[in-house]
Design a protein around this motif. Structure first.
Motif, mmCIF file in Angstrom:
data_model
loop_
_atom_site.group_PDB
_atom_site.id
_atom_site.type_symbol
_atom_site.label_atom_id
_atom_site.label_comp_id
_atom_site.label_asym_id
_atom_site.label_seq_id
_atom_site.Cartn_x
_atom_site.Cartn_y
_atom_site.Cartn_z
ATOM 1 N N SER A 99 -99.516 12.893 -119.835
ATOM 2 C CA SER A 99 -98.756 13.085 -118.597
ATOM 3 C C SER A 99 -97.297 13.310 -118.960
ATOM 4 O O SER A 99 -96.679 12.445 -119.588
ATOM 5 N N ASP A 158 -102.597 8.186 -119.250
ATOM 6 C CA ASP A 158 -103.220 7.190 -118.367
ATOM 7 C C ASP A 158 -104.721 7.196 -118.559
ATOM 8 O O ASP A 158 -105.298 8.104 -119.155
ATOM 9 N N TYR A 179 -94.854 16.622 -112.271
ATOM 10 C CA TYR A 179 -95.673 15.829 -113.202
ATOM 11 C C TYR A 179 -96.769 16.750 -113.707
ATOM 12 O O TYR A 179 -97.627 17.180 -112.932
ATOM 13 N N GLY A 227 -100.011 17.224 -115.642
ATOM 14 C CA GLY A 227 -101.189 16.610 -116.261
ATOM 15 C C GLY A 227 -101.697 17.614 -117.279
ATOM 16 O O GLY A 227 -102.090 18.726 -116.925
ATOM 17 N N ASN A 283 -98.578 17.320 -110.238
ATOM 18 C CA ASN A 283 -98.307 16.411 -109.137
ATOM 19 C C ASN A 283 -96.821 16.515 -108.824
ATOM 20 O O ASN A 283 -96.020 16.905 -109.685
ATOM 21 N N GLY A 294 -96.015 9.633 -111.785
ATOM 22 C CA GLY A 294 -97.391 9.177 -111.940
ATOM 23 C C GLY A 294 -97.495 7.692 -111.654
ATOM 24 O O GLY A 294 -96.559 6.934 -111.873
ATOM 25 N N GLU A 326 -98.325 5.753 -114.575
ATOM 26 C CA GLU A 326 -97.449 6.169 -115.677
ATOM 27 C C GLU A 326 -96.015 5.662 -115.496
ATOM 28 O O GLU A 326 -95.359 5.272 -116.465
#
Ligand code: AMP
Ligand code: GLY
Length: 390
Positions: free
Chosen positions: A179, A197, A254, A256, A270, A274, A277
């Motif tokens: 992440s 994560d 964010y 991923g 995102n 997180g 996170e």
């Protein structure tokens, strides 16, 4: 600075702790019974120098726009930028247009063509709801029949209501995940320390996907230049593509990321920090968080975040039955003992106060226990020692 953090989970508790460490005055709206400084007031009515919006839902619903219309300095994208998370179909189309490396995909609202596309792919198979599903709308499976059934359940509305009436079907990527949380000011971006994560509910990476059962930072398995590669090949091209559509994206992007043999590929974007996170990354931050976020919110990002060499491990304590049927109403004990341990931070997520004012479980993910240590192993030992008090 007077700062309002919007949200009610562990991520918002971690943001409040990180901002208070630097001496800022923080309220959390609405927060929860376990977060000091929680206020029931509508954030639009609160007077704050900076508003930091935690969860995706209010971002998608345009809270940042409403606050900006009132002249507030806001960290978090408007509804236009938040579509990146609010519609996976739109996000994948934007990524394709911007040349960002990502899994091959197609989007469907009808069952027959969806199943035909699914069967044309080699496994593993990935089926996602187009809309928001609290992190639980993604199926990754090695069983094509399970994927076919899942497409049916999503498209019918039975599994996720309107969020699933369009599905995105993707080729399954394999590798290790990462992440990368980038703080963006509309044009520029700086990355926070990377984290990883744990998405599946069970030990050993087993069981259904959840909102996230734990996280750690740094990520020794990640190549040293990976954050720069993700910024250059994914975050900055995405910001440019948003900008070309007239979208001034100020907030966290964010990424991923799947670390594939062909290099990093984007699994998702995102539009927020997180969770969990943030709980692992923010305790490692040595520089001023408020200044970083305020700079980005103002469109003048000049800070470079600095991180300690400590490792951080976050363990999420969830209720029995999570994610399928979480049990609520259980008393929570041991918070003080866990939180008093050196290098340990406990954030409250799915908690409430009972009639007598005692903390009880109120959601699936209840507490996030983060420990710092000189190594990941030591941080993990400390985190589980703290968990044993709870
Ligand atoms: P998303 O909400 O899109 O991030 O998906 C949640 C999780 O599902 C990711 O963190 C991955 O573990 C997994 N996932 C999503 N897309 C893929 C893919 N194309 N291949 C393999 N795993 C995936
Ligand atoms: N940890 C996964 C997420 O925040 O979406």
């Amino acid at each position: 600075m007077r700062i309002c953090v919007v949200g009610s989970g562990g991520r918002e508790h971690a943001l409040a702790l990180a901002l208070r460490r630097a001496g800022d005055e923080v309220v959390v709206a609405p927060g929860n019974a376990g977060i000091p400084g929680s206020v029931a007031t509508d954030p639009v009515e609160l007077d704050a120098d900076l508003v930091v919006i935690g969860p995706e839902q209010p971002l998608v619903e345009g809270l940042a726009d409403r606050l900006r219309a009132k002249g507030r300095l806001v960290f978090g994208p408007g509804a236009d930028g938040a579509r990146l998370e609010g519609s996976k179909r739109w996000m994948k189309e934007l990524l394709a247009g911007a040349g960002v490396p990502t899994a091959r995909h197609a989007a469907f609202a009808e069952l027959a063509p969806a199943v035909e596309f699914l069967r044309s792919l080699d496994g593993p198979w990935v089926v996602k709801t187009d809309g928001l599903a609290a992190g639980k709308g993604v199926l990754v499976t090695d069983d094509v029949e399970e994927a076919v059934d899942d497409v049916g359940a999503k498209l019918s509305g039975a599994a996720f209501g309107a969020a699933g009436r369009t599905v995105v079907i993707e080729e399954g990527l394999t590798g290790s995940e990462l992440s990368v949380l980038a703080v963006c000011d509309g044009a520029r971006a700086v990355a926070l320390a990377p984290a990883q994560d744990h998405k599946r509910v069970g030990d050993g990476d087993t069981g259904p996907n959840t909102g996230g059962m734990g996280a750690f930072s740094p990520v020794p398995a990640a190549p040293p230049d990976v954050v720069d590669v993700v910024l250059d090949t994914a975050v900055l091209p995405t910001l440019a593509a948003l900008s070309a559509r007239g979208i001034d994206y100020r907030g966290v992007l964010y990424a991923g990321v799947m670390l594939t043999t062909e290099g990093p590929k984007i699994l998702e974007f995102n539009v927020r920090f997180g969770d969990p996170e943030a709980q692992a990354v923010l305790p490692r931050l040595d520089s001023d968080l408020a200044s970083l976020l305020a700079g980005a919110a103002a469109g003048r990002l000049t800070d470079e975040p600095a991180f300690s060499d400590d490792a951080a491990v976050t363990v999420v304590c969830a209720t029995d039955g999570y994610p399928v049927s979480p049990r609520t109403g259980d008393r929570i004990v041991g918070l003080d003992a866990a939180g008093a341990m050196e290098g340990v931070e406990v954030c409250c997520a799915g908690v409430a106060a009972d009639a007598g004012g005692a903390l009880v479980t109120a959601g699936g993910r209840v507490l996030d226990v983060t420990a710092l240590g000189p190594t990941l192993d030591e941080a993990r030992r400390r985190a589980y020692r703290a968990v044993s008090h709870l």
